[in-house]
Design a protein around this motif. Structure first.
Motif, PDB file in Angstrom:
ATOM      1  N   MET A  87      -2.225   4.035  12.579  1.00  0.00           N
ATOM      2  CA  MET A  87      -1.041   4.505  11.864  1.00  0.00           C
ATOM      3  C   MET A  87      -1.029   4.012  10.424  1.00  0.00           C
ATOM      4  O   MET A  87      -0.666   4.753   9.517  1.00  0.00           O
ATOM      5  CB  MET A  87       0.228   4.036  12.589  1.00  0.00           C
ATOM      6  CG  MET A  87       0.421   4.648  13.943  1.00  0.00           C
ATOM      7  SD  MET A  87       0.747   6.404  13.854  1.00  0.00           S
ATOM      8  CE  MET A  87       2.381   6.382  13.199  1.00  0.00           C
ATOM      9  N   VAL A  88      -1.421   2.774  10.206  1.00  0.00           N
ATOM     10  CA  VAL A  88      -1.437   2.229   8.846  1.00  0.00           C
ATOM     11  C   VAL A  88      -2.503   2.920   8.007  1.00  0.00           C
ATOM     12  O   VAL A  88      -2.255   3.307   6.864  1.00  0.00           O
ATOM     13  CB  VAL A  88      -1.658   0.701   8.881  1.00  0.00           C
ATOM     14  CG1 VAL A  88      -1.942   0.162   7.507  1.00  0.00           C
ATOM     15  CG2 VAL A  88      -0.444   0.012   9.468  1.00  0.00           C
ATOM     16  N   VAL A  89      -3.679   3.104   8.576  1.00  0.00           N
ATOM     17  CA  VAL A  89      -4.776   3.716   7.823  1.00  0.00           C
ATOM     18  C   VAL A  89      -4.483   5.192   7.547  1.00  0.00           C
ATOM     19  O   VAL A  89      -4.760   5.697   6.462  1.00  0.00           O
ATOM     20  CB  VAL A  89      -6.111   3.550   8.575  1.00  0.00           C
ATOM     21  CG1 VAL A  89      -7.213   4.350   7.929  1.00  0.00           C
ATOM     22  CG2 VAL A  89      -6.491   2.077   8.629  1.00  0.00           C
ATOM     23  N   LEU A  90      -3.886   5.882   8.494  1.00  0.00           N
ATOM     24  CA  LEU A  90      -3.644   7.316   8.340  1.00  0.00           C
ATOM     25  C   LEU A  90      -2.236   7.622   7.837  1.00  0.00           C
ATOM     26  O   LEU A  90      -1.774   8.760   7.954  1.00  0.00           O
ATOM     27  CB  LEU A  90      -3.890   8.023   9.675  1.00  0.00           C
ATOM     28  CG  LEU A  90      -5.314   7.915  10.202  1.00  0.00           C
ATOM     29  CD1 LEU A  90      -5.395   8.422  11.625  1.00  0.00           C
ATOM     30  CD2 LEU A  90      -6.257   8.668   9.305  1.00  0.00           C
ATOM     31  N   VAL A 111       3.682   9.434   5.139  1.00  0.00           N
ATOM     32  CA  VAL A 111       4.416   8.192   4.920  1.00  0.00           C
ATOM     33  C   VAL A 111       3.798   7.494   3.716  1.00  0.00           C
ATOM     34  O   VAL A 111       2.588   7.303   3.672  1.00  0.00           O
ATOM     35  CB  VAL A 111       4.320   7.273   6.165  1.00  0.00           C
ATOM     36  CG1 VAL A 111       5.020   5.960   5.927  1.00  0.00           C
ATOM     37  CG2 VAL A 111       4.850   7.974   7.385  1.00  0.00           C
ATOM     38  N   PRO A 112       4.619   7.118   2.729  1.00  0.00           N
ATOM     39  CA  PRO A 112       4.048   6.391   1.588  1.00  0.00           C
ATOM     40  C   PRO A 112       3.381   5.102   2.069  1.00  0.00           C
ATOM     41  O   PRO A 112       3.962   4.339   2.834  1.00  0.00           O
ATOM     42  CB  PRO A 112       5.254   6.078   0.711  1.00  0.00           C
ATOM     43  CG  PRO A 112       6.333   6.981   1.183  1.00  0.00           C
ATOM     44  CD  PRO A 112       6.041   7.331   2.596  1.00  0.00           C
ATOM     45  N   ASN A 113       2.185   4.880   1.627  1.00  0.00           N
ATOM     46  CA  ASN A 113       1.422   3.732   2.076  1.00  0.00           C
ATOM     47  C   ASN A 113       1.159   2.803   0.888  1.00  0.00           C
ATOM     48  O   ASN A 113       0.307   3.105   0.051  1.00  0.00           O
ATOM     49  CB  ASN A 113       0.103   4.192   2.687  1.00  0.00           C
ATOM     50  CG  ASN A 113      -0.701   3.075   3.277  1.00  0.00           C
ATOM     51  OD1 ASN A 113      -0.274   1.926   3.285  1.00  0.00           O
ATOM     52  ND2 ASN A 113      -1.873   3.404   3.785  1.00  0.00           N
ATOM     53  N   PRO A 114       1.867   1.674   0.818  1.00  0.00           N
ATOM     54  CA  PRO A 114       1.640   0.759  -0.298  1.00  0.00           C
ATOM     55  C   PRO A 114       0.262   0.091  -0.246  1.00  0.00           C
ATOM     56  O   PRO A 114      -0.209  -0.429  -1.240  1.00  0.00           O
ATOM     57  CB  PRO A 114       2.758  -0.266  -0.162  1.00  0.00           C
ATOM     58  CG  PRO A 114       3.163  -0.208   1.257  1.00  0.00           C
ATOM     59  CD  PRO A 114       2.908   1.200   1.712  1.00  0.00           C
ATOM     60  N   LEU A 116      -8.032   2.759   2.407  1.00  0.00           N
ATOM     61  CA  LEU A 116      -8.868   3.924   2.141  1.00  0.00           C
ATOM     62  C   LEU A 116     -10.303   3.712   2.619  1.00  0.00           C
ATOM     63  O   LEU A 116     -10.918   4.616   3.196  1.00  0.00           O
ATOM     64  CB  LEU A 116      -8.863   4.249   0.648  1.00  0.00           C
ATOM     65  CG  LEU A 116      -9.630   5.495   0.227  1.00  0.00           C
ATOM     66  CD1 LEU A 116      -8.991   6.719   0.870  1.00  0.00           C
ATOM     67  CD2 LEU A 116      -9.619   5.623  -1.279  1.00  0.00           C
ATOM     68  N   GLU A 117     -10.822   2.521   2.426  1.00  0.00           N
ATOM     69  CA  GLU A 117     -12.202   2.287   2.853  1.00  0.00           C
ATOM     70  C   GLU A 117     -12.344   2.133   4.364  1.00  0.00           C
ATOM     71  O   GLU A 117     -13.444   2.123   4.889  1.00  0.00           O
ATOM     72  CB  GLU A 117     -12.790   1.079   2.139  1.00  0.00           C
ATOM     73  CG  GLU A 117     -12.040  -0.198   2.346  1.00  0.00           C
ATOM     74  CD  GLU A 117     -12.513  -1.293   1.407  1.00  0.00           C
ATOM     75  OE1 GLU A 117     -12.708  -2.398   1.929  1.00  0.00           O
ATOM     76  OE2 GLU A 117     -12.683  -1.042   0.217  1.00  0.00           O
ATOM     77  N   LEU A 118     -11.232   2.064   5.102  1.00  0.00           N
ATOM     78  CA  LEU A 118     -11.282   2.000   6.562  1.00  0.00           C
ATOM     79  C   LEU A 118     -11.308   3.380   7.204  1.00  0.00           C
ATOM     80  O   LEU A 118     -11.550   3.494   8.400  1.00  0.00           O
ATOM     81  CB  LEU A 118     -10.079   1.216   7.102  1.00  0.00           C
ATOM     82  CG  LEU A 118     -10.038  -0.264   6.778  1.00  0.00           C
ATOM     83  CD1 LEU A 118      -8.735  -0.861   7.251  1.00  0.00           C
ATOM     84  CD2 LEU A 118     -11.211  -0.983   7.409  1.00  0.00           C
ATOM     85  N   LEU A 119     -11.047   4.422   6.443  1.00  0.00           N
ATOM     86  CA  LEU A 119     -11.013   5.773   7.011  1.00  0.00           C
ATOM     87  C   LEU A 119     -12.282   6.148   7.771  1.00  0.00           C
ATOM     88  O   LEU A 119     -12.184   6.643   8.893  1.00  0.00           O
ATOM     89  CB  LEU A 119     -10.718   6.802   5.923  1.00  0.00           C
ATOM     90  CG  LEU A 119      -9.249   6.945   5.555  1.00  0.00           C
ATOM     91  CD1 LEU A 119      -9.103   7.866   4.355  1.00  0.00           C
ATOM     92  CD2 LEU A 119      -8.438   7.448   6.710  1.00  0.00           C
ATOM     93  N   PRO A 120     -13.473   5.938   7.232  1.00  0.00           N
ATOM     94  CA  PRO A 120     -14.666   6.303   8.014  1.00  0.00           C
ATOM     95  C   PRO A 120     -14.772   5.539   9.340  1.00  0.00           C
ATOM     96  O   PRO A 120     -15.289   6.068  10.319  1.00  0.00           O
ATOM     97  CB  PRO A 120     -15.828   5.938   7.098  1.00  0.00           C
ATOM     98  CG  PRO A 120     -15.264   5.929   5.733  1.00  0.00           C
ATOM     99  CD  PRO A 120     -13.834   5.503   5.887  1.00  0.00           C
TER     100      PRO A 120
END
Length: 90
Positions: free
Chosen positions: A42-45, A51-54, A60-64
């Motif tokens: 949820m935090v990564v996506l 949802v605004p993500n501070p 961003l680098e955890l997406l892959p």
């Protein structure tokens, strides 16, 4: 009794005690680990969910790394298909 027999007995008793004491908590620990994994997803996506993500710069680098878990995550969330247009796992 041979020394080897004592070692086998000791190992079986040790396994038995471990199963007796840790067994009731095994399911709860697995569920806790799964909940933590869902929170990370949820935090990564968050940006994809609207949802605004501070912490977007850091996540961003955890997406892959989380794309591989996407299918299992959205199935646990009760969604038949991925809710994101950019991630098509099904």
């Amino acid at each position: 009794m041979t020394p080897r027999g004592r070692g086998d007995l000791r190992a079986r008793v040790s396994r038995g005690f471990r199963d007796y004491y840790a067994g009731p908590y095994r399911r709860r620990l697995a569920r806790s680990a799964r909940d933590e994994q869902d929170l990370l997803m949820m935090v990564v996506l968050a940006e994809e969910l609207g949802v605004p993500n501070p912490a977007a710069f850091y996540t961003l680098e955890l997406l892959p790394a989380v794309y591989g878990e996407m299918h299992a995550w959205h199935r646990r969330a009760g969604l038949e298909r991925s809710p994101f247009d950019t991630v098509a796992c099904c």
